[in-house]
Design a protein around this motif. Structure first.
Motif, mmCIF file in Angstrom:
data_model
loop_
_atom_site.group_PDB
_atom_site.id
_atom_site.type_symbol
_atom_site.label_atom_id
_atom_site.label_comp_id
_atom_site.label_asym_id
_atom_site.label_seq_id
_atom_site.Cartn_x
_atom_site.Cartn_y
_atom_site.Cartn_z
ATOM 1 N N UNK A 89 13.695 -1.879 -1.467
ATOM 2 C CA UNK A 89 15.052 -1.438 -1.116
ATOM 3 C C UNK A 89 15.036 0.059 -0.863
ATOM 4 N N UNK A 90 14.226 0.759 -1.649
ATOM 5 C CA UNK A 90 14.178 2.218 -1.538
ATOM 6 C C UNK A 90 13.325 2.671 -0.358
ATOM 7 N N UNK A 91 12.223 1.951 -0.124
ATOM 8 C CA UNK A 91 11.337 2.284 0.996
ATOM 9 C C UNK A 91 11.099 1.031 1.834
ATOM 10 N N UNK A 92 12.121 0.648 2.630
ATOM 11 C CA UNK A 92 12.006 -0.602 3.397
ATOM 12 C C UNK A 92 10.935 -0.544 4.487
ATOM 13 N N UNK A 93 10.409 0.655 4.767
ATOM 14 C CA UNK A 93 9.341 0.727 5.776
ATOM 15 C C UNK A 93 7.972 0.458 5.151
ATOM 16 N N UNK A 94 7.927 0.181 3.863
ATOM 17 C CA UNK A 94 6.668 -0.227 3.235
ATOM 18 C C UNK A 94 6.475 -1.731 3.428
ATOM 19 N N UNK A 95 5.360 -2.080 4.033
ATOM 20 C CA UNK A 95 5.083 -3.497 4.270
ATOM 21 C C UNK A 95 4.225 -4.070 3.167
ATOM 22 N N UNK A 96 4.170 -5.387 3.110
ATOM 23 C CA UNK A 96 3.255 -6.059 2.190
ATOM 24 C C UNK A 96 2.033 -6.505 2.990
ATOM 25 N N UNK A 97 0.905 -6.595 2.303
ATOM 26 C CA UNK A 97 -0.335 -6.976 2.981
ATOM 27 C C UNK A 97 -0.183 -8.283 3.780
ATOM 28 N N UNK A 98 0.497 -9.306 3.248
ATOM 29 C CA UNK A 98 0.621 -10.542 4.045
ATOM 30 C C UNK A 98 1.603 -10.503 5.217
ATOM 31 N N UNK A 99 2.312 -9.375 5.447
ATOM 32 C CA UNK A 99 3.146 -9.299 6.660
ATOM 33 C C UNK A 99 2.212 -9.421 7.864
ATOM 34 N N UNK A 100 2.377 -10.461 8.655
ATOM 35 C CA UNK A 100 1.410 -10.729 9.725
ATOM 36 C C UNK A 100 1.558 -9.740 10.876
ATOM 37 N N UNK A 101 2.794 -9.286 11.122
ATOM 38 C CA UNK A 101 3.033 -8.228 12.101
ATOM 39 C C UNK A 101 3.855 -7.162 11.364
ATOM 40 N N UNK A 146 0.798 -1.233 0.000
ATOM 41 C CA UNK A 146 0.000 0.000 0.000
ATOM 42 C C UNK A 146 0.834 1.288 0.000
ATOM 43 N N UNK A 147 2.030 1.241 0.573
ATOM 44 C CA UNK A 147 2.892 2.426 0.578
ATOM 45 C C UNK A 147 3.206 2.921 -0.827
ATOM 46 N N UNK A 148 3.093 2.023 -1.805
ATOM 47 C CA UNK A 148 3.431 2.381 -3.188
ATOM 48 C C UNK A 148 2.326 3.181 -3.862
ATOM 49 N N UNK A 149 1.166 3.310 -3.192
ATOM 50 C CA UNK A 149 0.120 4.170 -3.740
ATOM 51 C C UNK A 149 0.444 5.598 -3.311
ATOM 52 N N UNK A 150 1.476 6.160 -3.905
ATOM 53 C CA UNK A 150 2.011 7.453 -3.465
ATOM 54 C C UNK A 150 2.876 8.009 -4.590
ATOM 55 N N UNK A 176 8.022 2.979 -9.846
ATOM 56 C CA UNK A 176 7.517 2.130 -10.932
ATOM 57 C C UNK A 176 7.957 2.702 -12.283
ATOM 58 N N UNK A 177 7.798 3.994 -12.436
ATOM 59 C CA UNK A 177 8.125 4.603 -13.733
ATOM 60 C C UNK A 177 9.616 4.546 -14.028
ATOM 61 N N UNK A 178 10.416 4.729 -12.972
ATOM 62 C CA UNK A 178 11.862 4.647 -13.126
ATOM 63 C C UNK A 178 12.285 3.260 -13.617
ATOM 64 N N UNK A 179 11.471 2.243 -13.215
ATOM 65 C CA UNK A 179 11.758 0.865 -13.640
ATOM 66 C C UNK A 179 11.143 0.565 -15.010
ATOM 67 N N UNK A 180 10.596 1.605 -15.663
ATOM 68 C CA UNK A 180 10.018 1.412 -16.993
ATOM 69 C C UNK A 180 8.629 0.790 -16.954
ATOM 70 N N UNK A 181 7.929 0.914 -15.805
ATOM 71 C CA UNK A 181 6.609 0.289 -15.626
ATOM 72 C C UNK A 181 5.531 1.372 -15.535
ATOM 73 N N UNK A 182 4.254 0.975 -15.694
ATOM 74 C CA UNK A 182 3.171 1.947 -15.474
ATOM 75 C C UNK A 182 3.204 2.468 -14.035
ATOM 76 N N UNK A 183 2.645 3.662 -13.784
ATOM 77 C CA UNK A 183 2.795 4.305 -12.465
ATOM 78 C C UNK A 183 2.212 3.514 -11.283
ATOM 79 N N UNK A 184 1.297 2.585 -11.557
ATOM 80 C CA UNK A 184 0.787 1.752 -10.450
ATOM 81 C C UNK A 184 1.232 0.301 -10.635
#
Ligand SMILES: [Zn+2]
Length: 278
Positions: A215-227, A28-32, A39-47
């Motif tokens: 790597x760039x935003x290590x404080x962004x968690x993934x939804x399945x991180x249980x804690x 969810x942190x990537x919705x920013x 994403x764009x820097x990696x040549x991908x769509x913005x989302x």
């Protein structure tokens, strides 16, 4: 084509089980603004999505063949569950596997232990699981959202009865292969340190789910991180330690291997020299 690397006497081969599209729904942190930029820097769509892997690993030494984790099996559709095929492509059948190190009991790591009929796929293998992880999944506090993982765990316990070794969270499993506790993604989540003749590589399992973002935003968690809070603390602490120690790394959901360095924003992975691989 599989990729492999030598760490002392150990030959480690990446077994690609399949891939998944990683989007801001997953991180969810990537919705920013920052996420769109990466994403764009990696040549991908913005989302996104960025296409990220599910890996298991084969470890060969002398006449031994072990695995770390086993992929999704039947748990994530026909596009995944390719570990047995990958194993065959390097010349092995499931019966040849002698030991399987389980980093945690999520079904994208354990589903592959079972055949489509729900039987033990690795008939001659002994499983190794850390004690905190086993205690959690056999306890009474499994969250609603993890019932799929729980179901696979129960089937695995039944099918591998008498062949599951529960070991301390930081156990030396066999000389040169050691559990490293990395709690947060799951209560007893562990990585595996592979070490021989002065060389080492840490397979950090699910410490990270997207090289493009975390790597760039290590404080962004993934939804399945249980804690999530603990997962973030573990990630930040380990990345810093890896920079200091200059340890080679690999992951279940990141590609290839390399070393962690401080980067423009936080960290980055510098791939290993091409001549070190084969
Ligand atoms: Zn995973």
């Amino acid at each position: 084509m599989t990729e492999s690397v030598d760490v002392g006497k150990f030959k480690i081969t990446w077994l690609l089980d399949g891939t998944y599209p990683c989007t801001p729904d997953f991180i969810p942190g990537a919705r920013s603004e920052e996420g769109r930029h990466l994403y764009q820097k990696a040549g991908l769509p913005p989302e996104g999505p960025s296409i990220e892997p599910f890996h298991a690993f084969a470890i060969e030494w002398q006449d031994h063949l072990w695995l770390i984790d086993t992929g999704c099996g039947q748990e994530a559709g026909p596009e995944r569950g390719k570990v047995p095929e990958q194993l065959r492509s390097i010349g092995y059948a499931p019966e040849d596997v002698e030991g399987i190190i389980i980093t945690h009991l999520h079904k994208d790591h354990t589903g592959g232990l079972l055949t489509p009929e729900g039987r033990a796929r690795y008939r001659n293998a002994q499983l190794y699981v850390g004690e905190s992880e086993m205690a959690f999944w056999t306890g009474s506090h499994v969250p609603e959202g993890n019932m799929g993982d729980h179901k696979v765990t129960k089937a695995v316990l039944e099918q591998y009865e008498g062949r599951i070794k529960v070991v301390p969270d930081n156990a030396v499993i066999v000389s040169g292969l050691k559990f490293v506790p990395l709690y947060g993604h799951s209560p007893g989540h562990t990585g595996v340190m592979i070490e021989d003749r002065g060389q080492q590589m840490l397979m950090w399992a699910d410490l990270m789910h997207s090289s493009v973002l975390q790597f760039h935003y290590p404080h962004w968690s993934v939804v399945p991180d249980m804690d999530p809070e603990r997962a973030v603390a573990t990630r930040l602490q380990l990345l810093e330690q890896l920079v200091e120690e200059d340890t080679m790394v690999a992951g279940s959901h990141t590609y290839g291997t390399g070393r962690v360095r401080r980067g423009e924003i936080a960290y980055e992975l510098v791939p290993m020299d091409a001549d070190d691989r084969h």
